[in-house]
Motif scaffolding. Structure first.
Motif, PDB file in Angstrom:
ATOM      1  N   GLY A   1      -8.310   4.260   3.557  1.00  0.00           N
ATOM      2  CA  GLY A   1      -8.649   2.863   3.818  1.00  0.00           C
ATOM      3  C   GLY A   1      -7.717   2.256   4.852  1.00  0.00           C
ATOM      4  O   GLY A   1      -8.162   1.604   5.803  1.00  0.00           O
TER       5      GLY A   1
ATOM      6  N   ASP B   1     -14.877  -0.064  10.320  1.00  0.00           N
ATOM      7  CA  ASP B   1     -15.323   0.837   9.246  1.00  0.00           C
ATOM      8  C   ASP B   1     -16.170   0.051   8.257  1.00  0.00           C
ATOM      9  O   ASP B   1     -15.736  -0.940   7.697  1.00  0.00           O
ATOM     10  CB  ASP B   1     -14.140   1.543   8.567  1.00  0.00           C
TER      11      ASP B   1
ATOM     12  N   ASP C   1      -8.363   1.380   8.776  1.00  0.00           N
ATOM     13  CA  ASP C   1      -8.258   0.008   9.288  1.00  0.00           C
ATOM     14  C   ASP C   1      -7.364  -0.056  10.524  1.00  0.00           C
ATOM     15  O   ASP C   1      -7.636  -0.817  11.455  1.00  0.00           O
ATOM     16  CB  ASP C   1      -7.729  -0.937   8.198  1.00  0.00           C
TER      17      ASP C   1
ATOM     18  N   ASP D   1      -4.537  -3.136   2.331  1.00  0.00           N
ATOM     19  CA  ASP D   1      -5.705  -3.127   1.461  1.00  0.00           C
ATOM     20  C   ASP D   1      -5.273  -2.763   0.051  1.00  0.00           C
ATOM     21  O   ASP D   1      -4.406  -1.911  -0.132  1.00  0.00           O
ATOM     22  CB  ASP D   1      -6.753  -2.091   1.932  1.00  0.00           C
TER      23      ASP D   1
END
Ligand code: SF4
Ligand code: SF4
Ligand SMILES: [Mg+2]
Ligand SMILES: [Mg+2]
Ligand SMILES: [Mg+2]
Ligand SMILES: [Mg+2]
Ligand SMILES: [Mg+2]
Ligand SMILES: [Mg+2]
Ligand SMILES: [Mg+2]
Ligand SMILES: [Mg+2]
Ligand SMILES: [Mg+2]
Ligand SMILES: [Mg+2]
Lengths: 350, 77, 329, 329, 350, 77
Positions: D71, D214, D75, D50
């Motif tokens: 993040g 998420d 993931d 990301d």
């Protein structure tokens, strides 16, 4: 390749008196070439090559650098050769100003800078004119062209310097140089007769040299040969004529007139600089933007660039060399410019 | 100071020439070398030709270097 | 230094110290402090990342897409490992042409196919106009280390031989030429290529292959300095052995740039046990991307990175500092 | 559409089709077309990436550094896997304050420590002033799938229960509030947090945990649509069961925004076998980051994503399209 | 919560005649609320809620949208409510113009736009004034403040419309509405007496309603109760006074004067718009930038927004609804604006 | 049209008030509701207070809703 070097050494030995001899390479590109080619390793012990004031960035006085930097703070687009970008002023440098968001643009040619100004009429572009006679005509060209095309947003901050008076100052100031390796590309414009005073008034000879290892070595041989009977000669005949480039000289004459200039290390030297003639005064950034040189300071504290430029000390002899002062954190311009003596000595391990 | 490199003139268009060396092409001002012809070599500094390279002298230089090399080789034999 | 300068990303000594001070010290762990192109993790997994911000996006011989795949494929390969899977993450400036994205993605896919890797996970962000410069691409990659491989920047020993896999500076000069408006005829092409197949063949020599490094930002000079520093040795190279295209040399003299400072994107510097030097050279020369490979020098114990000039003299190799700029003096 | 719009990155349906058309189709491989938050590779390795472009860089409750670690940790976790190693790649705008980088790096390190992951490889690029917006960070991550785990967006079956791990929209509104100059007192904090520990505990329920996702860009609404689409089911949620902070609700009505469209950075949506729903809820509620977890609905076979309002009526859940903008009408 | 709904339904049933009844919710926020709360599900079959012309984005004529877009192409900073960003013009939209590099900025309040103009004196900021009486005073405020503070780089492109004449046009044009759910926040400014003509001239009653589900249901009950004996009533008494907000009305009167306006669907309606008074003409972007509306076109081909806005068809009846026209690829503004009828029907599955 | 939300006035400074609701704070123009006092609720649209909420009526509304609910519950018993 290596044969020619050995052969040159044989010739050097042939003409070498054995006495200590100091030859100054005036031109920064010679300093660079000598270091890059490792030519000092070829010379006998008694022959010393001393670096002179021929790096345009290095001889620019500290207050001029500061004036350029403060100009960047006024919403003006600074157009400059890449060489100036990292030169430290008292508090900043052009690269730091650019990081702060100031508009600093690097150009390979002043003609590109003029083109940029023409294409961006809403910007006020100031070209920083540094350099000797090699560079001066190309800057003169932009001023004439801006004038003809009525381009109003281009001007030049003229910090140009010229060579002959500086050499004379050096000699007068008591340097013990016995021969000059004279600048090849400067002389392509000026011709070689401008150096005659060295022989006539001071009995010191010199050879206008090219930039290949062979050129430099042969030029040294020529100097040694004439040691007893000093002359001004041209080794770099393929490029340099005795009379120089008369068209270029005419152009310089048309756009600029002589003025006094302050050199780092050498101080103020009468008639060693140029200013833009009144006819072109609207292209003179100094007038257009009322540039006041911020102070009389010529050098940064502790930096001995001045002495290096006059050949009084070699870079090693500066107490800051390689310690506080390195190419990554340069203190003086002689460590920034690729052809600054300190940089050349540091980079190439001399 | 003053980096300059030799380039061969391959095209002329008023005050501007196209030059070439080893496949490297540039547009260069020739307003300071008015007599220049196609096929000439010019020394180029900051986008401006500052001098026409004299071919004969250039060849002489090369010959001289060659001679020096040979002289050494002979002296070593 | 309170603001980041261009030079901090230029691939020279300023970048090295910036990265050490800001990142390595803080994140401080056994993997990161390997200071390699890729981290070697438990289970012989190799992991690396790079973001690509090249300008122009399409340059002679390649584009940011091919570059972004090769960069990560090569960083994995520089551990001696075989790259398998890549991630691709895009930061796109609002208003960027969709057709250009398609061209870039095509180029990524073609390059991934050529290298035999797969792009298996991705991300896309769009930022406001003027908050990015067209498109930035990050790729990270995973590879696997073959048995017997032991490649590390710390492996250099005096006597080892230094090989470069082809002509130096093609990518850097192709990109700089495009930026400065220099025409090359025939065009000077970036060397951007995946080197994993060449490395795979080289790894047949197992631990005779001691160091692999792709001389990207900072060029061959910076790689030599990093090797000398991390292996605590010296390196001597020979100017007359360096493979450099004549047009790159000419452009370098014109712009006042050292070709040893120019980035390469399809070349590697390899340090091999001297007994295997010619074998390694042969393997490289047999590869599509190694035709111009050459032995350029050897490791010594001087602690210095030196070059013997064509004149037989010796000098230190100039270490790049930061940003490469055209100069006139 | 010939130019990229902000909406193509906004996390809604425009982004989904943009990504499918441009990337998934071209790169076309079994891993990428999983359409998961992270790819599951051979050897139970899980891989994701990301890039983070948040504005402002420092926001109430977090910063881009913490965000960039969470993040990717999240993931990986959304595959049921345990995150282990992260890469970190920085694109920095010339002139960016070095002190801010240090703050960000500190925050990354603290968050990595909290999550128990290591940042093992990295990259730094500097781009010219105005070619980026301060700093962009990419993280990629590697994790490992525990035995018995079988989490996939395709697993939803009618009857399964949908749980959200806490209050909805905190991050999105904290960031939007900071941008629009809205003050919250007490401050509304982003929920940015690593969820891997919570997921690790959840995975004790093994394949009863069917889907984890998420709800970042596009919010809970987009996640529900993606689940319905990929599992080929419908979902029904209940307005009165949605955990939403009163101040977030108020800010949403003021700005004309649906809180189901707001990004979350420390929440997950979980689909579980209904027999394990209360157990899963209990596990979440026991976790530091799951105190406000709630069962919000169930999977059905309607093919639609619907909500029963507090008035007992039913309607379709609004699917986000693109950019979230404050509105007056 | 559900109890009150059931209780409301009981009351509705009590007053329901069983005859087909059409009630128009004039206001877009009512359309939204009705869809979001699913209130149609509560009503008996014979009572139909019809959406009216109360979405300010939707009623803006196509040529006005195009004028805004072409304004963006002139180096002007377009300051706009977020609502306008995605509305398609003939060839582009503000979001596409922004992607091309045009300066388009979203503001939550016109006061913020004025502040931005003040902070960026080198930019020419034009605020796009859309909206009815609720919004008009806040825009008027910025014009007065710019005038007082002598801010020269701010102006307003006035596309505002006012409600009463549009309602009358609707009634005259033969709609068969039997009762109006009148807009709550518009009426907070205007008061409720402006609707008296509906009863006096056309014998149609209406209730000024709040926006909670309860408000709307009770308002519907009130309409049903008075069906025989139509009245204008206020359900939303906590916010709306009969006389409205006299200060706000004074402010509107000071800055604006009535003018004709073209409504999408309804066409030109005399006295249904506003223009900036001469005293403030330097803040009138239409004059400052000589804005020519690009064409007379009011609608995009195939889009039946106009008929939807007049309550002639429901969104479902547009052949493009949900097929060529969706919120992702909207054809008409009624599908873009969150409170556009087509969007509300599509999003909430009605 | 015209999203507006109620906010409680907690500070007044000339033509600008600080308002609060559920911890949500805003600076709002009150030049159109000149009689407003601290503690009043105002309806805010696009950063401008357009109306003072009448507390008594608001309570009546709540009471009415309550009554309706109760009425229903009784009728169902
Ligand atoms: S070493 Fe540095 S400080 Fe010393 S003279 Fe040279 S530039 Fe100046
Ligand atoms: S569905 Fe689309 S095309 Fe049809 S009336 Fe509505 S906005 Fe216009
Ligand atoms: Mg590498
Ligand atoms: Mg890497
Ligand atoms: Mg790399
Ligand atoms: Mg992502
Ligand atoms: Mg850009
Ligand atoms: Mg995710
Ligand atoms: Mg990811
Ligand atoms: Mg993610
Ligand atoms: Mg890297
Ligand atoms: Mg910026």
């Amino acid at each position: 390749m290596q044969d020619i070097i050995k052969s040159a050494r044989k010739l050097i030995d042939k003409y070498n008196s054995g006495e200590p001899i100091k030859i100054m390479e005036v031109c920064g590109s010679h300093t660079m070439a000598i270091s890059r080619y490792g030519l000092r390793q070829i010379l006998p012990e008694n022959i010393k090559l001393i670096s002179g004031p021929g790096c345009p960035v290095c001889v620019t006085a500290q207050n001029e650098i500061d004036a350029v930097i403060s100009l960047a703070g006024q919403g003006i687009t600074i157009a400059t050769f890449g060489d100036l970008i990292r030169v430290p002023g008292n508090n900043s440098s052009l690269q730091e100003e650019r990081a702060k968001g100031k508009d600093v643009k690097v150009f390979y040619s002043p003609l590109d800078a003029l083109e940029y100004a023409e294409a961006n009429p809403s910007k006020e572009v100031v070209f920083i004119g540094i350099g000797f006679e090699t560079t001066i005509p190309s800057v003169a060209l932009t001023i004439k062209e801006a004038y003809t095309k009525k381009i109003k947003n281009y001007s030049v901050y003229c910090l140009h310097k010229t060579m002959p008076k500086a050499l004379e100052a050096l000699v007068i100031n008591g340097s013990d140089i016995q021969g000059f390796l004279l600048p090849g590309h400067v002389s392509a414009i000026t011709g070689s007769t401008i150096y005659n005073f060295l022989v006539d008034k001071y009995k010191i000879g010199g050879v206008v040299s090219g930039f290949e290892a062979q050129d430099i070595l042969i030029s040294i041989i020529m100097i040694l040969k004439n040691m007893e009977n000093p002359k001004i000669e041209i080794q770099y005949k393929r490029v340099v004529r005795e009379e120089g480039n008369t068209d270029a000289k005419k152009l310089i004459e048309e756009v600029f007139e002589d003025s006094d200039a302050t050199w780092r290390g050498l101080g103020m030297i009468e008639g060693s600089g140029l200013k833009i003639r009144d006819l072109y005064s609207e292209y003179d950034a100094e007038k257009k933007f009322h540039i006041q040189k911020p102070s009389e300071q010529i050098e940064i504290n502790g930096c001995r660039c001045g002495d290096v430029l006059m050949g009084i000390i070699s870079p090693h002899q500066c107490p800051l060399f390689g310690k506080a002062c390195t190419p990554v954190n340069p203190i003086g311009p002689c460590m920034v410019s690729s052809e600054g003596s300190c940089a050349a000595y540091y980079k190439y391990g001399e | 100071m003053c980096i300059a490199v030799a380039q061969k003139v391959v095209k002329i268009d008023g005050d501007v020439a196209e030059t070439e060396l080893n496949g490297l092409k540039r547009r260069v001002s020739i307003s300071m070398v008015p007599g220049v012809k196609i096929g000439d070599y010019v020394m180029v500094h900051a986008g401006v030709a500052i001098s026409i390279v004299d071919k004969e002298t250039a060849e002489e230089d090369l010959k001289l270097w060659k001679e020096m090399e040979e002289a050494l080789r002979e002296s070593l034999e | 230094m309170d603001k980041v300068l261009m030079s901090h990303g230029g691939g020279g000594s300023m970048m090295q110290s910036f990265i050490s001070e800001i990142f390595i010290e803080k994140f401080n762990n056994e993997y990161l402090s390997q200071m390699e192109d890729a981290a070697l993790l438990p289970g012989k997994t190799v992991f690396t990342t790079d973001s690509f911000v090249v300008k122009p996006l399409f340059f002679p011989g390649g584009d940011i897409g091919r570059l972004s795949v090769c960069g990560t494929v090569n960083d994995i390969s520089m551990r001696g490992a075989k790259p398998l899977f890549l991630s691709a993450s895009f930061i796109i400036e609002e208003g960027f042409p969709v057709d250009d994205i398609k061209r870039i993605v095509n180029s990524m896919e073609d390059t991934a196919n050529e290298a035999g890797v797969q792009i298996v996970t991705g991300d896309t962000k769009v930022v406001e106009k003027n908050s990015a410069d067209g498109i930035f691409i990050n790729t990270a990659g995973i590879g696997i280390l073959p048995d017997g491989a032991s490649v590390s920047i710390k492996n250099g020993k005096p006597g080892d031989v230094v090989i470069v896999s082809g002509t130096i500076g093609d990518h850097g000069m192709a990109v700089m030429g495009a930026r400065e408006g220099i025409d090359f005829d025939p065009p000077l092409l970036s060397d951007v290529s995946p080197l994993n197949k060449m490395v795979e063949k080289l790894m047949a020599l197992r631990d005779a292959v001691k160091i692999l490094r792709d001389p990207t930002r900072g060029g061959v000079a910076e790689v030599l300095y990093e090797i000398a520093g991390m292996s605590n040795v010296g390196i001597k190279i020979y100017e007359d052995k360096l493979p450099v295209k004549e047009n790159v040399k000419s452009a370098c003299s014109m712009l006042g740039i050292d070709y040893l400072h120019l980035a390469n994107e399809g070349k590697l510097v390899c340090v091999v046990d001297k007994d295997f030097a010619y074998k390694a050279l042969e393997i490289m020369k047999d590869d599509k991307y190694g035709k111009d490979a050459a032995i350029i020098g050897e490791i010594d114990d001087s602690g210095l990175v030196t070059i013997e000039t064509i004149y037989g003299t010796n000098r230190i190799v100039d270490r790049p500092i930061g940003e490469l700029l055209p100069r006139i003096c």
